[in-house]
Design a protein around this motif. Structure first.
Motif, PDB file in Angstrom:
ATOM      1  N   MET A 105      -4.164 -26.966 -32.128  1.00  0.00           N
ATOM      2  CA  MET A 105      -3.037 -26.906 -31.203  1.00  0.00           C
ATOM      3  C   MET A 105      -1.759 -26.455 -31.901  1.00  0.00           C
ATOM      4  N   LEU A 106      -1.556 -26.905 -33.135  1.00  0.00           N
ATOM      5  CA  LEU A 106      -0.355 -26.512 -33.877  1.00  0.00           C
ATOM      6  C   LEU A 106      -0.342 -25.015 -34.171  1.00  0.00           C
ATOM      7  N   PHE A 107      -1.495 -24.456 -34.538  1.00  0.00           N
ATOM      8  CA  PHE A 107      -1.582 -23.016 -34.775  1.00  0.00           C
ATOM      9  C   PHE A 107      -1.192 -22.248 -33.508  1.00  0.00           C
ATOM     10  N   GLY A 108      -1.732 -22.680 -32.379  1.00  0.00           N
ATOM     11  CA  GLY A 108      -1.418 -22.015 -31.120  1.00  0.00           C
ATOM     12  C   GLY A 108       0.053 -22.121 -30.764  1.00  0.00           C
ATOM     13  N   ALA A 109       0.649 -23.283 -31.033  1.00  0.00           N
ATOM     14  CA  ALA A 109       2.063 -23.497 -30.720  1.00  0.00           C
ATOM     15  C   ALA A 109       2.951 -22.566 -31.537  1.00  0.00           C
ATOM     16  N   VAL A 110       2.681 -22.457 -32.831  1.00  0.00           N
ATOM     17  CA  VAL A 110       3.497 -21.603 -33.701  1.00  0.00           C
ATOM     18  C   VAL A 110       3.371 -20.133 -33.298  1.00  0.00           C
ATOM     19  N   THR A 111       2.149 -19.712 -32.970  1.00  0.00           N
ATOM     20  CA  THR A 111       1.935 -18.323 -32.553  1.00  0.00           C
ATOM     21  C   THR A 111       2.787 -17.970 -31.342  1.00  0.00           C
ATOM     22  N   LEU A 112       2.754 -18.805 -30.327  1.00  0.00           N
ATOM     23  CA  LEU A 112       3.503 -18.509 -29.109  1.00  0.00           C
ATOM     24  C   LEU A 112       5.014 -18.605 -29.327  1.00  0.00           C
ATOM     25  N   GLY A 183      11.916  -8.589 -15.903  1.00  0.00           N
ATOM     26  CA  GLY A 183      11.182  -7.498 -16.532  1.00  0.00           C
ATOM     27  C   GLY A 183      10.017  -8.055 -17.333  1.00  0.00           C
ATOM     28  N   PHE A 184       9.044  -7.193 -17.639  1.00  0.00           N
ATOM     29  CA  PHE A 184       7.811  -7.645 -18.286  1.00  0.00           C
ATOM     30  C   PHE A 184       8.068  -8.247 -19.663  1.00  0.00           C
ATOM     31  N   GLY A 185       8.814  -7.524 -20.522  1.00  0.00           N
ATOM     32  CA  GLY A 185       9.010  -7.987 -21.889  1.00  0.00           C
ATOM     33  C   GLY A 185       9.675  -9.341 -21.974  1.00  0.00           C
ATOM     34  N   GLN A 186      10.788  -9.513 -21.302  1.00  0.00           N
ATOM     35  CA  GLN A 186      11.508 -10.778 -21.353  1.00  0.00           C
ATOM     36  C   GLN A 186      10.733 -11.890 -20.669  1.00  0.00           C
ATOM     37  N   GLY A 187      10.081 -11.577 -19.559  1.00  0.00           N
ATOM     38  CA  GLY A 187       9.268 -12.576 -18.877  1.00  0.00           C
ATOM     39  C   GLY A 187       8.122 -13.071 -19.741  1.00  0.00           C
ATOM     40  N   PHE A 188       7.497 -12.160 -20.469  1.00  0.00           N
ATOM     41  CA  PHE A 188       6.404 -12.508 -21.379  1.00  0.00           C
ATOM     42  C   PHE A 188       6.906 -13.447 -22.471  1.00  0.00           C
ATOM     43  N   ARG A 189       8.074 -13.129 -23.033  1.00  0.00           N
ATOM     44  CA  ARG A 189       8.631 -13.970 -24.105  1.00  0.00           C
ATOM     45  C   ARG A 189       9.029 -15.348 -23.586  1.00  0.00           C
ATOM     46  N   THR A 190       9.551 -15.410 -22.376  1.00  0.00           N
ATOM     47  CA  THR A 190       9.923 -16.705 -21.792  1.00  0.00           C
ATOM     48  C   THR A 190       8.703 -17.621 -21.663  1.00  0.00           C
ATOM     49  N   LEU A 191       7.613 -17.074 -21.148  1.00  0.00           N
ATOM     50  CA  LEU A 191       6.399 -17.877 -20.979  1.00  0.00           C
ATOM     51  C   LEU A 191       5.787 -18.253 -22.327  1.00  0.00           C
ATOM     52  N   ALA A 192       5.923 -17.377 -23.320  1.00  0.00           N
ATOM     53  CA  ALA A 192       5.414 -17.704 -24.648  1.00  0.00           C
ATOM     54  C   ALA A 192       6.146 -18.921 -25.223  1.00  0.00           C
ATOM     55  N   LEU A 193       7.453 -18.992 -25.017  1.00  0.00           N
ATOM     56  CA  LEU A 193       8.220 -20.152 -25.491  1.00  0.00           C
ATOM     57  C   LEU A 193       7.809 -21.432 -24.769  1.00  0.00           C
ATOM     58  N   VAL A 194       7.642 -21.338 -23.455  1.00  0.00           N
ATOM     59  CA  VAL A 194       7.202 -22.501 -22.679  1.00  0.00           C
ATOM     60  C   VAL A 194       5.822 -22.958 -23.163  1.00  0.00           C
ATOM     61  N   GLY A 195       4.925 -22.001 -23.368  1.00  0.00           N
ATOM     62  CA  GLY A 195       3.585 -22.323 -23.834  1.00  0.00           C
ATOM     63  C   GLY A 195       3.587 -22.943 -25.214  1.00  0.00           C
ATOM     64  N   GLY A 196       4.410 -22.410 -26.116  1.00  0.00           N
ATOM     65  CA  GLY A 196       4.484 -22.975 -27.457  1.00  0.00           C
ATOM     66  C   GLY A 196       4.945 -24.423 -27.442  1.00  0.00           C
ATOM     67  N   ALA A 198       4.572 -26.549 -24.903  1.00  0.00           N
ATOM     68  CA  ALA A 198       3.503 -27.352 -24.298  1.00  0.00           C
ATOM     69  C   ALA A 198       2.384 -27.622 -25.297  1.00  0.00           C
ATOM     70  N   LEU A 199       2.038 -26.642 -26.120  1.00  0.00           N
ATOM     71  CA  LEU A 199       0.982 -26.842 -27.119  1.00  0.00           C
ATOM     72  C   LEU A 199       1.425 -27.803 -28.213  1.00  0.00           C
ATOM     73  N   LEU A 200       2.696 -27.763 -28.555  1.00  0.00           N
ATOM     74  CA  LEU A 200       3.202 -28.713 -29.545  1.00  0.00           C
ATOM     75  C   LEU A 200       3.055 -30.141 -29.023  1.00  0.00           C
ATOM     76  N   SER A 202       0.867 -31.126 -26.852  1.00  0.00           N
ATOM     77  CA  SER A 202      -0.573 -31.409 -26.821  1.00  0.00           C
ATOM     78  C   SER A 202      -1.091 -31.810 -28.196  1.00  0.00           C
ATOM     79  N   ALA A 203      -0.567 -31.177 -29.242  1.00  0.00           N
ATOM     80  CA  ALA A 203      -0.961 -31.545 -30.603  1.00  0.00           C
ATOM     81  C   ALA A 203      -0.576 -32.999 -30.890  1.00  0.00           C
ATOM     82  N   ILE A 204       0.608 -33.407 -30.444  1.00  0.00           N
ATOM     83  CA  ILE A 204       1.049 -34.790 -30.624  1.00  0.00           C
ATOM     84  C   ILE A 204       0.128 -35.752 -29.859  1.00  0.00           C
ATOM     85  N   ALA A 205      -0.269 -35.364 -28.644  1.00  0.00           N
ATOM     86  CA  ALA A 205      -1.164 -36.209 -27.851  1.00  0.00           C
ATOM     87  C   ALA A 205      -2.521 -36.373 -28.534  1.00  0.00           C
TER      88      ALA A 205
END
Length: 449
Positions: A105-112, A183-196, A198-200, A202-205
């Motif tokens: 989960m931590l690897f996934g969080a850092v990537t996003l 726009g696509f680029g900024q929207g993609f980055r926004t969701l990546a931050l939200v996902g990162g 959430a995964l962090l 999840s790692a704590i859980a």
């Protein structure tokens, strides 16, 4: 082969054909494991945002990356993923798998998080490298959940686990909205931050609530490097001996899958005119369709012959390749008025009526079913003691050989003949069907039918 080896191979065949427990009782037994439930919930969070990686090549193109560079980076990361899988398989059989489940989960969080914060090529390559290196812990993490489910219900338990991918629909809907707003680029980055984020969480859980899962292997008494090489060599020999047909099939399918995954969405967007919102609609349909089928195939793998189930599932693959080849000549399967009306209702909705929609949904749905089936085959046929190493070697084959797909695909796209990617994929799919029909997964006629 001596009588002892014959009896070892015969046991999984009996397990897959005898299933006295009803569905409700089977589900109850699966969820009686608390750690499975916690792992399941956090994995579903991962699946919610994993769908973003489907758009990663499109995102890189939006930043100005060339086809060949995208293909080379994708291929290099798959090679790194394969090497990490092998090392991770050893790690997963000597380390408490609970720690590996947290690390995944931590690897996934850092990537996003890196993806969401930066656009520089070096940092995006770093993010992809971290995602590929996640495979150091992924086999042990996967082995953790396999330890927590009853063997006789493994197909059902793993299908419930995989069914969480439908939660990616939430991310796709959010992406379609953000494409309009930001726009696509900024929207993609926004969701990546939200996902990162959430995964962090999840790692704590996982760190807080997962039980320990010590590996079943023996204690190491020789030098580390010698132990690593000898155990992986032993696992590879056993994998090839017990599932030679599956190894051949995986080798062929990995190349085909790599070609399709590299090229299908790029081809749809840049050569067939499907918008980012349209691609989001296509992937939403895929996720919604796949869930009931995942549950069905998981149950079939527990109660029916593996070869028969495999023929049903993989028989769709050549059709998806053929349809994407026909898409330039027959772009829509509905009248133009219907397509226009759908797009007026919601941007991208008209993509549902394109030929490429049918091709991509068939491919992605059947991929989910196919890998679930292969995962179940490994679970049913190989010893439990070295589970992580078997999984690692199996998926190392997938990643290592699949790396040829994006490299070849990138070169073909750069040369201006993108349709050739799908011609090659079609030929490989037909060859795989022939192997399944002739030899099944064990390589012995009739043993897994």
């Amino acid at each position: 082969m001596d009588s002892k080896q014959r009896s070892t191979i015969a046991i999984p065949h009996r397990e897959q054909t005898v299933e006295p427990t009803g569905l409700r009782e089977a589900i109850s037994e699966v969820f009686s494991q608390r750690s499975y439930t916690v792992f399941l919930g956090t994995a579903w969070v991962f699946y919610t945002f994993e769908v973003l990686y489907i758009f990663y090549n499109l995102y890189l193109r939006s930043l100005g990356w060339g086809f060949l560079l995208i293909g080379l980076v994708g291929g290099a990361n798959m090679v790194i993923a394969a090497a990490s899988r092998i090392a991770g398989g050893y790690l997963g059989d000597i380390t408490d798998r609970r720690h590996l489940a947290v690390a995944a989960m931590l690897f996934g969080a850092v990537t996003l998080m890196i993806t969401g914060l930066f656009t520089q090529p070096f940092l995006l390559v770093l993010a992809l490298l971290i995602y590929a290196t996640m495979n150091l812990v992924k086999s042990g993490s996967s082995a953790y959940v396999m330890d927590k489910v009853p063997r006789r219900h493994s197909g059902l338990a793993l299908s419930i686990f995989s069914a969480g991918r439908v939660l990616g629909v939430v991310t796709l809907i959010m992406l379609n909205v953000l494409v309009i707003v930001e726009g696509f680029g900024q929207g993609f980055r926004t969701l990546a931050l939200v996902g990162g984020t959430a995964l962090l969480m999840s790692a704590i859980a996982r760190a807080a609530w997962l039980d320990s899962s010590r590996p079943h292997g023996e204690t190491r008494s020789v030098a580390l490097w010698h132990d690593f090489l000898s155990k992986n060599w032993r696992a590879l020999r056993l994998l090839v001996k017990m599932l030679p047909g599956a190894v051949v099939i995986v080798v062929l399918d990995s190349v085909s899958d790599g070609l399709f995954k590299f090229g299908a969405l790029l081809y749809s967007n840049e050569f067939l005119g499907v918008s980012i919102s349209g691609i989001g609609t296509i992937m939403t349909a895929y996720l919604l369709i796949s869930v009931p089928l995942l549950l069905k195939v998981g149950r079939l793998a527990d109660t029916s012959g593996l070869r028969r189930t495999a023929m049903r599932v993989y028989g769709i693959m050549p059709l998806s390749m053929l349809l994407i080849l026909l898409a330039p000549m027959f772009p829509f399967w509905a009248p133009a008025g219907v397509v226009a009306t759908a797009n007026n209702i919601m941007p991208g909705l008209g993509a549902l009526f394109t030929t490429v929609f049918v091709a991509i949904v068939l491919k992605y749905v059947n991929d989910g079913l196919w890998w679930l089936l292969l995962f179940t085959i490994v679970r049913k046929n190989l010893p439990r003691r070295d589970t992580a190493k078997f999984l690692a070697l199996f998926w190392a084959l997938v990643s290592g050989l699949g790396a040829l797909g994006p490299v070849i695909g990138g070169a073909i796209f750069a040369l201006g003949s993108p349709a050739l990617v799908f011609v090659i994929g079609l030929a490989i799919n037909i060859a795989i069907l022939a192997v399944i029909h002739r030899n099944g997964f064990t390589g012995v006629q009739g043993t897994d039918s």
